[in-house]
Design a protein around this motif. Structure first.
Motif, PDB file in Angstrom:
ATOM      1  N   ALA A  19      15.905  64.702 -29.493  1.00  0.00           N
ATOM      2  CA  ALA A  19      15.191  63.558 -29.575  1.00  0.00           C
ATOM      3  C   ALA A  19      14.038  63.124 -28.627  1.00  0.00           C
ATOM      4  CB  ALA A  19      16.448  62.505 -29.540  1.00  0.00           C
ATOM      5  N   ALA A  20      14.090  63.603 -27.512  1.00  0.00           N
ATOM      6  CA  ALA A  20      12.885  63.476 -26.847  1.00  0.00           C
ATOM      7  C   ALA A  20      11.577  64.135 -26.882  1.00  0.00           C
ATOM      8  CB  ALA A  20      13.233  63.981 -25.111  1.00  0.00           C
ATOM      9  N   GLN A  22      11.092  65.207 -30.181  1.00  0.00           N
ATOM     10  CA  GLN A  22      10.489  64.556 -31.388  1.00  0.00           C
ATOM     11  C   GLN A  22       9.852  63.224 -31.327  1.00  0.00           C
ATOM     12  OE1 GLN A  22      13.543  63.551 -34.327  1.00  0.00           O
ATOM     13  NE2 GLN A  22      12.204  62.342 -35.658  1.00  0.00           N
ATOM     14  N   HIS A  23      10.095  62.553 -30.255  1.00  0.00           N
ATOM     15  CA  HIS A  23       9.437  61.206 -29.789  1.00  0.00           C
ATOM     16  C   HIS A  23       8.031  61.630 -28.998  1.00  0.00           C
ATOM     17  CE1 HIS A  23       8.772  57.179 -28.217  1.00  0.00           C
ATOM     18  NE2 HIS A  23       8.520  57.869 -27.125  1.00  0.00           N
ATOM     19  N   ALA A  24       8.236  62.610 -28.267  1.00  0.00           N
ATOM     20  CA  ALA A  24       6.816  63.127 -27.644  1.00  0.00           C
ATOM     21  C   ALA A  24       5.714  63.610 -28.870  1.00  0.00           C
ATOM     22  CB  ALA A  24       7.219  64.205 -26.448  1.00  0.00           C
ATOM     23  N   GLY A  26       5.683  62.584 -31.773  1.00  0.00           N
ATOM     24  CA  GLY A  26       5.205  61.437 -32.508  1.00  0.00           C
ATOM     25  C   GLY A  26       3.912  61.092 -31.470  1.00  0.00           C
ATOM     26  N   ALA A  27       4.252  60.713 -30.240  1.00  0.00           N
ATOM     27  CA  ALA A  27       3.236  60.127 -29.463  1.00  0.00           C
ATOM     28  C   ALA A  27       2.026  60.816 -29.267  1.00  0.00           C
ATOM     29  CB  ALA A  27       3.946  59.903 -28.026  1.00  0.00           C
ATOM     30  N   ASP A  31       2.427  63.226 -37.005  1.00  0.00           N
ATOM     31  CA  ASP A  31       3.584  62.701 -37.731  1.00  0.00           C
ATOM     32  C   ASP A  31       4.100  63.776 -38.750  1.00  0.00           C
ATOM     33  OD1 ASP A  31       2.520  60.423 -36.571  1.00  0.00           O
ATOM     34  OD2 ASP A  31       0.921  60.209 -37.948  1.00  0.00           O
ATOM     35  N   ASN A  34      10.519  65.019 -38.760  1.00  0.00           N
ATOM     36  CA  ASN A  34      11.579  64.273 -39.065  1.00  0.00           C
ATOM     37  C   ASN A  34      12.889  64.660 -38.307  1.00  0.00           C
ATOM     38  OD1 ASN A  34      10.156  62.752 -40.769  1.00  0.00           O
ATOM     39  ND2 ASN A  34      10.251  64.444 -42.338  1.00  0.00           N
TER      40      ASN A  34
END
Length: 76
Positions: A19-20, A22-24, A26-27, A31, A34
């Motif tokens: 999850a971390a 994936q978040h990074a 996106g940041a 994009d 998923n």
């Protein structure tokens, strides 16, 4: 002989590292990511003739936490 063991969290087990990541991503502007699952690869240098059953025993006893992780063995 060489073998690789791929260890991943089982489906349904929360993966905070994934999850971390994936978040990074996106940041950073990537994009469309998923989902991310993070695991580990263990490469073993073994004596010739070591059986896949012996490698599986290594996984069951030490390399993977089989309560929450699954593993796959690849003999090279």
């Amino acid at each position: 002989m060489k073998a690789r063991v791929y260890v991943m969290l089982k489906d349904g087990v929360l993966d905070p590292q994934g999850a971390a990541v994936q978040h990074a991503l996106g940041a950073l502007g990537f994009d469309g990511v998923n989902g991310v699952r993070q695991g580990k690869v263990i490469e073993l240098n073994l004596a010739d003739g070591t059986s896949e059953e012996a490698i599986a025993e290594m996984c069951e006893k030490l390399l993977a936490n089989t309560v929450i992780e699954s593993y796959r063995i690849e003999v090279l």
